[in-house]
Design a protein around this motif. Structure first.
Motif, PDB file in Angstrom:
ATOM      1  N   VAL A  13      -9.067  -2.338   0.396  1.00 39.92           N
ATOM      2  CA  VAL A  13      -8.178  -3.501   0.065  1.00 39.92           C
ATOM      3  C   VAL A  13      -6.912  -3.533   0.855  1.00 39.92           C
ATOM      4  O   VAL A  13      -6.468  -4.410   1.750  1.00 39.92           O
ATOM      5  CB  VAL A  13      -7.789  -3.855  -1.276  1.00 39.92           C
ATOM      6  CG1 VAL A  13      -6.858  -4.758  -1.660  1.00 39.92           C
ATOM      7  CG2 VAL A  13      -9.030  -3.892  -2.325  1.00 39.92           C
ATOM      8  N   SER A  14      -6.245  -2.149   1.108  1.00 42.12           N
ATOM      9  CA  SER A  14      -5.163  -2.081   1.986  1.00 42.12           C
ATOM     10  C   SER A  14      -5.401  -2.511   3.378  1.00 42.12           C
ATOM     11  O   SER A  14      -4.620  -3.257   4.050  1.00 42.12           O
ATOM     12  CB  SER A  14      -4.613  -0.394   2.092  1.00 42.12           C
ATOM     13  OG  SER A  14      -4.304  -0.352   0.668  1.00 42.12           O
ATOM     14  N   GLU A  45     -11.857   1.911  -2.615  1.00 36.93           N
ATOM     15  CA  GLU A  45     -11.250   0.527  -2.968  1.00 36.93           C
ATOM     16  C   GLU A  45      -9.938   0.515  -2.408  1.00 36.93           C
ATOM     17  O   GLU A  45      -9.737  -0.684  -1.841  1.00 36.93           O
ATOM     18  CB  GLU A  45     -11.438   0.270  -4.719  1.00 36.93           C
ATOM     19  CG  GLU A  45     -10.938  -1.325  -4.766  1.00 36.93           C
ATOM     20  CD  GLU A  45     -11.019  -1.723  -6.153  1.00 36.93           C
ATOM     21  OE1 GLU A  45     -10.778  -2.737  -6.587  1.00 36.93           O
ATOM     22  OE2 GLU A  45     -11.808  -0.838  -7.025  1.00 36.93           O
ATOM     23  N   SER A  46      -8.985   1.236  -2.836  1.00 36.07           N
ATOM     24  CA  SER A  46      -7.669   1.096  -2.195  1.00 36.07           C
ATOM     25  C   SER A  46      -7.717   0.884  -0.935  1.00 36.07           C
ATOM     26  O   SER A  46      -6.648   0.589  -0.127  1.00 36.07           O
ATOM     27  CB  SER A  46      -6.779   2.256  -2.844  1.00 36.07           C
ATOM     28  OG  SER A  46      -6.553   2.075  -4.225  1.00 36.07           O
ATOM     29  N   TYR A  55      -1.494  -0.716  -4.070  1.00 35.13           N
ATOM     30  CA  TYR A  55      -2.694  -0.147  -3.743  1.00 35.13           C
ATOM     31  C   TYR A  55      -2.524   1.244  -3.571  1.00 35.13           C
ATOM     32  O   TYR A  55      -1.723   1.728  -2.538  1.00 35.13           O
ATOM     33  CB  TYR A  55      -3.550  -0.748  -2.696  1.00 35.13           C
ATOM     34  CG  TYR A  55      -3.821  -2.341  -3.028  1.00 35.13           C
ATOM     35  CD1 TYR A  55      -4.717  -2.769  -3.805  1.00 35.13           C
ATOM     36  CD2 TYR A  55      -2.911  -3.292  -2.397  1.00 35.13           C
ATOM     37  CE1 TYR A  55      -4.859  -4.102  -4.105  1.00 35.13           C
ATOM     38  CE2 TYR A  55      -3.026  -4.543  -2.702  1.00 35.13           C
ATOM     39  CZ  TYR A  55      -4.054  -5.084  -3.574  1.00 35.13           C
ATOM     40  OH  TYR A  55      -4.032  -6.475  -3.833  1.00 35.13           O
ATOM     41  N   HIS A  62       0.701  -6.373  -6.770  1.00 35.10           N
ATOM     42  CA  HIS A  62      -0.254  -6.144  -5.881  1.00 35.10           C
ATOM     43  C   HIS A  62      -0.037  -4.619  -4.988  1.00 35.10           C
ATOM     44  O   HIS A  62       0.636  -4.689  -3.926  1.00 35.10           O
ATOM     45  CB  HIS A  62      -0.350  -7.542  -4.971  1.00 35.10           C
ATOM     46  CG  HIS A  62      -0.955  -8.584  -5.411  1.00 35.10           C
ATOM     47  ND1 HIS A  62      -0.027  -9.564  -5.803  1.00 35.10           N
ATOM     48  CD2 HIS A  62      -2.113  -9.166  -5.693  1.00 35.10           C
ATOM     49  CE1 HIS A  62      -0.558 -10.531  -6.401  1.00 35.10           C
ATOM     50  NE2 HIS A  62      -1.762 -10.252  -6.655  1.00 35.10           N
ATOM     51  N   SER A  95       0.827  -1.164  -0.037  1.00 34.24           N
ATOM     52  CA  SER A  95       0.103   0.025  -0.047  1.00 34.24           C
ATOM     53  C   SER A  95       0.928   1.295   0.040  1.00 34.24           C
ATOM     54  O   SER A  95       1.638   1.159   0.891  1.00 34.24           O
ATOM     55  CB  SER A  95      -1.105  -0.141   1.230  1.00 34.24           C
ATOM     56  OG  SER A  95      -2.002  -0.900   1.263  1.00 34.24           O
TER      57      SER A  95
END
Length: 366
Positions: A299-300, A295-296, A245, A243, A228
């Motif tokens: 998910v993070s 969303e970021s 973010y 992957h 992230s």
């Protein structure tokens, strides 16, 4: 070496020592036994004595133990509080195994109470030339089942990108926090456009550094699971991470402020208007006062909560809400930054070193 027996590990106090001896057989397997030079535990300071009092009665038992596996040899070792005694020697072929066993014993029996006791000396014997914190981070990475990395501006400074939050990080003596705003976008577009045009053009002269490449390689090897980032430069993706973010968006994704339709980077640099509605074009970054991409963020947060190791690299931990992410895990936390604020949240390990150099050192051990 006597009759083929070699010192595998030796530790003790002023008055004596305990040694695990090993002999390599023709088959390549090792046989182990211990040798004891009696110790007076009164040599140890009061806190260590308190920690060892529950195990003292085992110290002089089973003197003739013989072990035919490393696991059984560890059972002999673990009769003693060896992680908190003074290390004297470690066999070169057993350095990593001794260090792994040391970490396991310390965590299971003694916890953080032993962080100040002789860890640097053990690290020096097990990994000559490496700082204890480097060895500890490498060990945690090897033992973790799920690791998330959170990066900030300091991650990219070694790519010659200015860190606008560092002491030298000012653009034309203007605080970027007064330029990277929706107010500047709408009321002082010339200044806003100049600021981001300089940043976009400046990025064209920069590339990911070795630290970015190491993180990408770690993801490919399964050492880390996600990144992230507060950075908008796209270097993690360019280096090969899949992957990633982006909590603060991407400077390379241009869109219209009015209708949100995408536009090209060159259209923005040319100071053109949106071809769909005539609105102002802007980079797809999160300006001060705007919400993070849902969303970021979601998910993070999920990755952080799943992690048993979270590594925070190069962020000042000043910007809300990203600065709260490291505290959302129940796992170990590591903070790597050249500027360490005494008021920063508590971490299990803090390392003050340049990112690229540190990651290269750690990479040599994992």
């Amino acid at each position: 070496m006597v009759d083929g027996w070699q010192t595998i590990i030796s530790f003790g106090a002023e008055s004596g020592s305990i040694t695990l001896l090993g002999k390599e057989q023709q088959s390549g397997q090792w046989e182990f036994k211990k040798a004891v030079n009696e110790m007076n535990f009164d040599d140890l300071d009061e806190e260590i004595n308190n920690l060892t009092k529950l195990t003292r009665e085992t110290h002089f038992a089973n003197r003739e133990n013989i072990a035919d596996t490393w696991e059984n040899a560890l059972q002999i070792m673990n009769q003693y509080p060896w992680p908190i005694l003074r290390p004297r020697e470690v066999h070169p072929e057993f350095r990593k195994r001794v260090w792994t066993a040391l970490q396991k014993e310390r965590e299971q029996k003694y916890g953080k109470r032993l962080d100040s006791y002789r860890l640097d000396k053990w690290a020096a014997l097990c990994f000559p030339g490496y700082a204890p914190e480097v060895v500890t981070l490498a060990t945690w990475l090897q033992n973790a089942t799920y690791t998330t990395v959170l990066t900030g501006a300091g991650m990219s400074t070694e790519s010659n990108i200015p860190d606008f939050r560092s002491k030298e990080g000012w653009w034309k003596n203007v605080d970027p926090r007064t330029v990277a705003t929706t107010e500047a976008l709408n009321n002082n577009y010339d200044l806003f456009h100049e600021f981001y045009s300089i940043r976009i053009n400046g990025l064209k002269q920069c590339t990911p550094h070795k630290g970015h490449e190491i993180l990408a390689a770690w993801e490919q090897k399964g050492i880390i699971q996600a990144i992230s980032t507060q950075n908008v430069d796209g270097f993690h993706t360019a280096a090969g991470n899949d992957h990633v973010y982006e909590l603060h968006g991407s400077i390379h994704k241009i869109r219209c402020e009015e209708c949100s339709k995408p536009a090209s980077e060159q259209q923005f640099l040319n100071k053109e208007k949106c071809i769909h509605c005539g609105g102002l074009l802007r980079p797809g970054v999160v300006l001060f006062g705007e919400m993070l991409p849902e969303e970021s963020w979601s998910v993070s947060l999920d990755h952080i909560r799943r992690s048993d190791l979270v590594i925070v690299i190069g962020t000042s931990l000043e910007v809300y809400p990203a600065n709260e992410l490291p505290q959302m895990t129940n796992g170990k936390t590591v903070y790597i930054n050249m500027e360490v604020d005494e008021n920063s949240p508590e971490f299990d390990l803090v390392i003050k070193e340049k990112v690229g150099e540190l990651l290269r050192e750690v990479d040599g051990l994992v």
